[in-house]
Design an enzyme around this catalytic site. Structure first.
Site, PDB file in Angstrom:
ATOM      1  N   ARG A 164      -5.550  -1.428   1.044  1.00  0.00           N
ATOM      2  CA  ARG A 164      -5.815  -2.846   2.283  1.00  0.00           C
ATOM      3  C   ARG A 164      -6.554  -3.226   2.520  1.00  0.00           C
ATOM      4  O   ARG A 164      -7.173  -3.598   3.609  1.00  0.00           O
ATOM      5  CB  ARG A 164      -4.379  -2.108   2.941  1.00  0.00           C
ATOM      6  CG  ARG A 164      -3.283  -1.976   2.690  1.00  0.00           C
ATOM      7  CD  ARG A 164      -2.452  -2.872   2.472  1.00  0.00           C
ATOM      8  NE  ARG A 164      -1.481  -2.564   2.833  1.00  0.00           N
ATOM      9  CZ  ARG A 164      -0.625  -2.385   1.600  1.00  0.00           C
ATOM     10  NH1 ARG A 164      -0.607  -1.847   1.072  1.00  0.00           N
ATOM     11  NH2 ARG A 164       0.511  -1.911   1.751  1.00  0.00           N
ATOM     12  N   SER A 238       3.704  -3.703   8.298  1.00  0.00           N
ATOM     13  CA  SER A 238       2.778  -3.208   8.745  1.00  0.00           C
ATOM     14  C   SER A 238       1.589  -3.572  10.152  1.00  0.00           C
ATOM     15  O   SER A 238       0.843  -4.375   8.999  1.00  0.00           O
ATOM     16  CB  SER A 238       2.534  -2.226   7.923  1.00  0.00           C
ATOM     17  OG  SER A 238       3.351  -1.507   6.902  1.00  0.00           O
ATOM     18  N   GLU A 334      -3.722  -3.528  10.611  1.00  0.00           N
ATOM     19  CA  GLU A 334      -3.824  -4.154   8.848  1.00  0.00           C
ATOM     20  C   GLU A 334      -4.067  -5.422   9.349  1.00  0.00           C
ATOM     21  O   GLU A 334      -4.653  -6.650   8.484  1.00  0.00           O
ATOM     22  CB  GLU A 334      -2.381  -4.025   8.970  1.00  0.00           C
ATOM     23  CG  GLU A 334      -2.920  -4.075   6.710  1.00  0.00           C
ATOM     24  CD  GLU A 334      -1.538  -3.862   6.013  1.00  0.00           C
ATOM     25  OE1 GLU A 334      -0.968  -5.497   6.207  1.00  0.00           O
ATOM     26  OE2 GLU A 334      -0.825  -3.396   5.495  1.00  0.00           O
TER      27      GLU A 334
HETATM   28  P1  FAD Z   1      -2.564 -14.878   5.885  1.00  0.00           P
HETATM   29  O1  FAD Z   1      -1.565 -14.756   6.267  1.00  0.00           O
HETATM   30  O2  FAD Z   1      -1.863 -16.372   5.546  1.00  0.00           O
HETATM   31  O3  FAD Z   1      -3.479 -14.884   5.431  1.00  0.00           O
HETATM   32  C1  FAD Z   1      -3.899 -13.588   5.430  1.00  0.00           C
HETATM   33  C2  FAD Z   1      -5.184 -13.760   5.721  1.00  0.00           C
HETATM   34  O4  FAD Z   1      -6.162 -13.894   4.472  1.00  0.00           O
HETATM   35  C3  FAD Z   1      -6.044 -14.932   7.022  1.00  0.00           C
HETATM   36  O5  FAD Z   1      -6.823 -14.189   7.436  1.00  0.00           O
HETATM   37  C4  FAD Z   1      -6.276 -16.404   5.848  1.00  0.00           C
HETATM   38  O6  FAD Z   1      -7.823 -17.198   6.575  1.00  0.00           O
HETATM   39  C5  FAD Z   1      -6.764 -15.259   4.633  1.00  0.00           C
HETATM   40  N1  FAD Z   1      -6.418 -16.414   3.828  1.00  0.00           N
HETATM   41  C6  FAD Z   1      -5.407 -16.338   2.809  1.00  0.00           C
HETATM   42  N2  FAD Z   1      -5.455 -17.473   2.140  1.00  0.00           N
HETATM   43  C7  FAD Z   1      -6.284 -17.388   1.513  1.00  0.00           C
HETATM   44  C8  FAD Z   1      -7.036 -18.131   0.999  1.00  0.00           C
HETATM   45  N3  FAD Z   1      -6.607 -18.427  -0.382  1.00  0.00           N
HETATM   46  N4  FAD Z   1      -8.258 -17.994   0.896  1.00  0.00           N
HETATM   47  C9  FAD Z   1      -9.049 -17.443   1.600  1.00  0.00           C
HETATM   48  N5  FAD Z   1      -8.361 -17.236   2.563  1.00  0.00           N
HETATM   49  C10 FAD Z   1      -7.198 -17.249   2.596  1.00  0.00           C
HETATM   50  N6  FAD Z   1       1.425  -6.394   2.814  1.00  0.00           N
HETATM   51  C11 FAD Z   1       1.263  -5.505   1.943  1.00  0.00           C
HETATM   52  O7  FAD Z   1       0.102  -5.070   0.941  1.00  0.00           O
HETATM   53  N7  FAD Z   1       2.343  -4.687   1.259  1.00  0.00           N
HETATM   54  C12 FAD Z   1       3.727  -5.078   1.742  1.00  0.00           C
HETATM   55  O8  FAD Z   1       4.662  -4.193   1.685  1.00  0.00           O
HETATM   56  C13 FAD Z   1       3.807  -6.096   3.012  1.00  0.00           C
HETATM   57  N8  FAD Z   1       5.524  -6.353   3.267  1.00  0.00           N
HETATM   58  C14 FAD Z   1       5.442  -6.985   4.356  1.00  0.00           C
HETATM   59  C15 FAD Z   1       6.109  -6.924   4.778  1.00  0.00           C
HETATM   60  C16 FAD Z   1       6.421  -8.270   5.662  1.00  0.00           C
HETATM   61  C17 FAD Z   1       8.064  -8.402   6.240  1.00  0.00           C
HETATM   62  C18 FAD Z   1       5.717  -9.197   6.474  1.00  0.00           C
HETATM   63  C19 FAD Z   1       5.358 -10.419   7.734  1.00  0.00           C
HETATM   64  C20 FAD Z   1       4.541  -8.961   5.438  1.00  0.00           C
HETATM   65  C21 FAD Z   1       4.444  -8.368   4.170  1.00  0.00           C
HETATM   66  N9  FAD Z   1       3.226  -7.749   4.154  1.00  0.00           N
HETATM   67  C22 FAD Z   1       2.981  -6.428   3.162  1.00  0.00           C
HETATM   68  C23 FAD Z   1       1.125  -8.515   4.719  1.00  0.00           C
HETATM   69  C24 FAD Z   1       1.712 -10.073   3.964  1.00  0.00           C
HETATM   70  O9  FAD Z   1       3.036 -10.240   3.476  1.00  0.00           O
HETATM   71  C25 FAD Z   1       0.191 -10.371   2.692  1.00  0.00           C
HETATM   72  O10 FAD Z   1      -0.756  -9.428   3.554  1.00  0.00           O
HETATM   73  C26 FAD Z   1       0.260 -10.811   1.993  1.00  0.00           C
HETATM   74  O11 FAD Z   1      -0.326 -10.810   1.195  1.00  0.00           O
HETATM   75  C27 FAD Z   1      -0.491 -12.120   2.958  1.00  0.00           C
HETATM   76  O12 FAD Z   1       0.375 -13.531   2.238  1.00  0.00           O
HETATM   77  P2  FAD Z   1      -0.662 -14.629   3.517  1.00  0.00           P
HETATM   78  O13 FAD Z   1      -0.872 -15.481   1.878  1.00  0.00           O
HETATM   79  O14 FAD Z   1       0.994 -14.915   4.449  1.00  0.00           O
HETATM   80  O15 FAD Z   1      -1.667 -14.999   3.784  1.00  0.00           O
HETATM   81  N1  EPU Z   2       8.995   7.255   8.222  1.00  0.00           N
HETATM   82  C1  EPU Z   2       8.417   8.401   9.664  1.00  0.00           C
HETATM   83  N2  EPU Z   2      10.071   7.090  10.336  1.00  0.00           N
HETATM   84  C2  EPU Z   2      10.165   6.136  10.360  1.00  0.00           C
HETATM   85  C3  EPU Z   2       9.943   4.978   8.865  1.00  0.00           C
HETATM   86  C4  EPU Z   2       9.055   6.205   8.547  1.00  0.00           C
HETATM   87  O1  EPU Z   2       8.198   9.144  10.330  1.00  0.00           O
HETATM   88  O2  EPU Z   2      10.700   5.667  11.488  1.00  0.00           O
HETATM   89  C5  EPU Z   2       8.041   7.495   7.721  1.00  0.00           C
HETATM   90  C6  EPU Z   2       8.507   8.914   6.426  1.00  0.00           C
HETATM   91  O3  EPU Z   2       7.314   9.769   6.332  1.00  0.00           O
HETATM   92  C7  EPU Z   2       8.372   7.900   5.624  1.00  0.00           C
HETATM   93  C8  EPU Z   2       7.157   6.915   5.710  1.00  0.00           C
HETATM   94  O4  EPU Z   2       7.223   7.203   7.328  1.00  0.00           O
HETATM   95  O5  EPU Z   2       8.591   8.299   4.301  1.00  0.00           O
HETATM   96  C9  EPU Z   2       5.914   6.380   4.709  1.00  0.00           C
HETATM   97  O6  EPU Z   2       7.326   4.929   5.129  1.00  0.00           O
HETATM   98  P1  EPU Z   2       7.334   3.562   4.036  1.00  0.00           P
HETATM   99  O7  EPU Z   2       8.266   4.148   2.851  1.00  0.00           O
HETATM  100  O8  EPU Z   2       8.697   2.835   4.765  1.00  0.00           O
HETATM  101  O9  EPU Z   2       6.372   2.934   4.054  1.00  0.00           O
HETATM  102  P2  EPU Z   2       4.825   3.058   5.189  1.00  0.00           P
HETATM  103  O10 EPU Z   2       4.302   4.059   4.600  1.00  0.00           O
HETATM  104  O11 EPU Z   2       5.593   2.746   6.431  1.00  0.00           O
HETATM  105  C10 EPU Z   2       3.964   1.351   3.668  1.00  0.00           C
HETATM  106  C11 EPU Z   2       3.134  -0.384   3.337  1.00  0.00           C
HETATM  107  C12 EPU Z   2       4.346  -1.001   3.012  1.00  0.00           C
HETATM  108  C13 EPU Z   2       4.917  -1.052   2.361  1.00  0.00           C
HETATM  109  C14 EPU Z   2       5.473   0.480   1.705  1.00  0.00           C
HETATM  110  C15 EPU Z   2       5.721   0.401   0.543  1.00  0.00           C
HETATM  111  C16 EPU Z   2       1.329   0.649   4.413  1.00  0.00           C
HETATM  112  C17 EPU Z   2       0.748   0.027   5.243  1.00  0.00           C
HETATM  113  N3  EPU Z   2       2.150  -0.439   4.608  1.00  0.00           N
HETATM  114  O12 EPU Z   2       4.962   1.603   4.034  1.00  0.00           O
HETATM  115  O13 EPU Z   2       3.487  -2.156   2.879  1.00  0.00           O
HETATM  116  O14 EPU Z   2       5.972  -2.021   1.078  1.00  0.00           O
HETATM  117  O15 EPU Z   2       4.484   1.298   2.156  1.00  0.00           O
HETATM  118  O16 EPU Z   2       5.298   1.110  -0.349  1.00  0.00           O
HETATM  119  O17 EPU Z   2       0.158   0.390   3.476  1.00  0.00           O
HETATM  120  C18 EPU Z   2       2.576  -3.681   4.963  1.00  0.00           C
HETATM  121  O18 EPU Z   2       1.435  -3.543   4.123  1.00  0.00           O
HETATM  122  O19 EPU Z   2       2.602  -4.710   5.204  1.00  0.00           O
HETATM  123  C19 EPU Z   2       3.850  -3.200   4.450  1.00  0.00           C
HETATM  124  C20 EPU Z   2       4.702  -3.355   4.783  1.00  0.00           C
END
Ligand code: FAD
Ligand code: EPU
Length: 338
Positions: A164, A238, A334
């Site tokens: 990240r 997250s 994050e």
């Molecule tokens: P924004 O929120 O619009 O911007 C994020 C940052 O980047 C800001 O500082 C912005 O200024 C900058 N920025 C954006 N675009 C540009 C650009 N073109 N040039 C310069 N700066 C820029 N992330 C994960 O890694 N894994 C996940 O599984 C994951 N699951 C998610 C689930 C949910 C329900 C949600 C809401 C979010 C999740 N995220 C996850 C976080 C998010 O989706 C990612 O960080 C994504 O890359 C953000 O993209 P965005 O275009 O919305 O960025």
């Molecule tokens: N867990 C608990 N309680 C809960 C839920 C989860 O204890 O209520 C523990 C369990 O041990 C479980 C573990 O957390 O096995 C991991 O949970 P999960 O698989 O849901 O993944 P996560 O670590 O919580 C990360 C990323 C997610 C990504 C998933 C799947 C980060 C900060 N988050 O979540 O990314 O989608 O793995 O790969 O690394 C994001 O970055 O916004 C994001 C959603």
């Protein structure tokens, strides 16, 4: 000429649904728009780049010129027997790009289905899920250097990708606009189904010989069952990173909590799910006013309607303090705090 709007509502453009207004707002649709920004900056304001607004929390009214990146386009720029290379506009919607790859049988990106946001934001925090991170697929990141007023690019190794993290969140923070990202994808699948419950999901669908589409569909089903949909309840995924601690720190926690989950990272470190730490501190399902901790996934902070960015931020501060007190581990946010 770039169109500039005043007092532009951003509530539909950030997934926490914060009702903030940009003093000035514009959309860039092509790379060339970047070069006209400096000359047109209203009141000489710095820019804040907005993609899908899915990784930011507004805790105040923005005091910058908000620029929404809608630079589109998917271009095939290279191909050999085993791989293809694509150059993709930063404003493409991430999930649509993943679906495009699956439809063309470009492999390697399928585990990253349904992550919100744009292609241009993907390298910034090296988005990842289900055992894959974009650092495995990105070859180059093209950007506009705001200070130097030039286009430039970084090769994969110079992006300093980490968990990240990347140079774009560190030294280059606020100094660039990502315009396009180059990708290398495989022509043949090499499926990664070992993470989480992808295998169980495929089994439950009685799929014994999955393809990339099956894996993406399994990931979509798992994600939809665990994570709140921002269209229904405001969130940014997250809120914290999963902390990586020295093995001894993890072992000490295990001695007290025999079921404490942990995953080895290299030789010396263990990644502990922040969700577990937060749950142990009894925050899971917590709600105060409209600010809350999601009842299924405590790593996700939610806005049930009218919570302010400050309320969400203060809740995150209380969570950090209680995890620190109980476990001696400091959680890192994050989400980008604006
Ligand atoms: P924004 O929120 O619009 O911007 C994020 C940052 O980047 C800001 O500082 C912005 O200024 C900058 N920025 C954006 N675009 C540009 C650009 N073109 N040039 C310069 N700066 C820029 N992330 C994960 O890694 N894994 C996940 O599984 C994951 N699951 C998610 C689930 C949910 C329900 C949600 C809401 C979010 C999740 N995220 C996850 C976080 C998010 O989706 C990612 O960080 C994504 O890359 C953000 O993209 P965005 O275009 O919305 O960025
Ligand atoms: N867990 C608990 N309680 C809960 C839920 C989860 O204890 O209520 C523990 C369990 O041990 C479980 C573990 O957390 O096995 C991991 O949970 P999960 O698989 O849901 O993944 P996560 O670590 O919580 C990360 C990323 C997610 C990504 C998933 C799947 C980060 C900060 N988050 O979540 O990314 O989608 O793995 O790969 O690394 C994001 O970055 O916004 C994001 C959603």
């Amino acid at each position: 000429m770039i169109n500039i709007e005043k007092d532009y509502a951003l509530d539909q453009l950030n997934t926490f649904g914060m009702p903030v207004k940009a003093p000035y707002f514009s959309v860039i649709r092509e790379r060339a728009d970047c070069s006209s920004l400096a000359a047109n900056a209203p009141e000489g304001l710095p820019v804040l780049i907005l993609g899908g607004g899915s990784n930011m929390l507004f805790t105040q009214q923005p005091d910058k010129w908000v620029i929404k990146n809608e630079i589109k386009g998917i271009e095939l720029i290279g191909e050999d027997e085993t791989h293809i290379r694509l150059k993709v506009g930063a404003g493409e919607v991430w999930h649509e790009f993943v679906l495009y790859c699956i439809a063309h049988n470009y492999c390697g990106i399928e585990n990253l289905a349904l992550i919100p946001g744009t292609v241009g934001a993907a390298p910034i925090q090296n988005i990842g899920a289900y055992g894959v991170e974009v650092k495995q697929l990105i070859t180059k990141v093209h950007y506009w250097d705001i200070e130097k007023e030039t286009f430039d690019y970084l090769d994969n190794k110079d992006c300093r990708f980490g968990y990240r993290d990347s140079i774009f969140k560190q030294e280059l923070k606020g100094k660039y606009i990502i315009t396009e990202v180059e990708w290398q994808l495989s022509k043949t699948p090499s499926l990664n189904t070992s993470y989480g419950n992808i295998k169980e999901e495929l089994d439950s669908r009685q799929i014994t010989q999955p393809g990339i589409k099956d894996v993406a569909e399994a990931v979509i089903a798992i994600r939809s069952s665990k994570l709140p949909d921002p269209k229904v309840v405001g969130n940014a995924g997250s809120f914290f990173k999963n902390p990586e601690v020295k093995n001894e720190v993890y072992e000490a926690i295990r001695a007290q909590y025999s079921t404490a989950p942990g995953y080895k990272v290299g030789q010396d470190k263990t990644k502990i799910p922040a969700a577990w730490l937060i749950e142990q501190c009894n925050w899971k399902g917590f709600r105060e006013g409209d600010a809350g901790v999601h009842p299924k996934q405590p790593l996700v902070l939610v806005n049930y309607g009218t919570a302010s960015g400050t309320e969400i931020f203060e809740l995150s501060t209380r969570i950090i303090a209680s995890v620190e007190e109980k476990f001696g581990i400091t959680l890192e946010r994050e989400v980008q705090i604006i």
